[in-house]
Design an enzyme around this catalytic site. Sequence first.
Site, PDB file in Angstrom:
ATOM      1  N   HIS A 105      60.731  13.954  43.540  1.00  0.00           N
ATOM      2  CA  HIS A 105      59.660  13.415  44.382  1.00  0.00           C
ATOM      3  C   HIS A 105      59.002  12.190  43.741  1.00  0.00           C
ATOM      4  CE1 HIS A 105      56.505  13.274  47.310  1.00  0.00           C
ATOM      5  NE2 HIS A 105      55.570  13.554  46.417  1.00  0.00           N
ATOM      6  N   SER A 152      53.459   9.463  48.028  1.00  0.00           N
ATOM      7  CA  SER A 152      52.985  10.835  48.228  1.00  0.00           C
ATOM      8  C   SER A 152      51.614  10.940  48.897  1.00  0.00           C
ATOM      9  CB  SER A 152      52.999  11.556  46.874  1.00  0.00           C
ATOM     10  OG  SER A 152      52.858  12.938  47.018  1.00  0.00           O
ATOM     11  N   ASP A 209      64.517  14.969  46.187  1.00  0.00           N
ATOM     12  CA  ASP A 209      63.289  15.341  46.902  1.00  0.00           C
ATOM     13  C   ASP A 209      63.683  15.838  48.291  1.00  0.00           C
ATOM     14  OD1 ASP A 209      60.840  15.656  48.068  1.00  0.00           O
ATOM     15  OD2 ASP A 209      60.169  13.589  47.800  1.00  0.00           O
TER      16      ASP A 209
END
Length: 247
Positions: A225, A147, A198
């Site tokens: 995610h 991320s 995600d």
Amino acid sequence: MVQKFMSRYQAALLGLGLLLVFLLYMGLPGPPEQTSRLWRGPNVTVLTGLTRGNSRIFYREVLPIQQACRAEVVFLHGKAFNSHTWEQLGTLQLLSERGYRAVAIDLPGFGNSAPSEEVSTEAGRVELLERVFQDLQVQNTVLVSPSLSGSYALPFLMQNHHQLRGFVPIAPTYTRNYAQEQFRAVKTPTLILYGELDHTLARESLQQLRHLPNHSMVKLRDAGHACYLHKPEAFHLALLAFLDHLP
């Protein structure tokens, strides 16, 4: 006679109610997946410390239980997490037990690392990682980047991919900042990990990451995610399979 009939009727209703409760119970989802299911070894000591310099970075480190180190793995983290995430999941301990040296850092402004103006620029973020690697004597490492940490890992990869033994992006940010040709020039062995559920960052990052010429890809089913949190066992299996087969 009426009372006997009523008692039978009540007993039947009670039995039907118990059956319905049982069926509902059987239909409920099971307990969350255990995060330490793969780690059954002895206790592993997780060392902590701060790097030197102006931007002092907090880190957690485990050394391989075996004397010979198979590889060194550095873990970054996403926006809602820090280095403790990888200890809580048992990832650090698992890698130690499998013969790896593993280091997880708190990026500036997260966990136990103070904010730093240095990382407001791309060059500053690359320099920070270079300094952390040098300070911790990390060489030829595998870099794991979920991320938000893509804003650190992607610039580092583009400039220093020859210093990395492997790269594990997990739906990272910052992929749109580079052209397809730049990704094609990176020869580092790469494991692209993402969660099936995600539909934002994973889809966006895959459009660029798939141009890395030496990549494999693993989709973690029923994971979002932060797929390593939702399916830690599947995440650990995929990560270890990648690490164990690196040249």
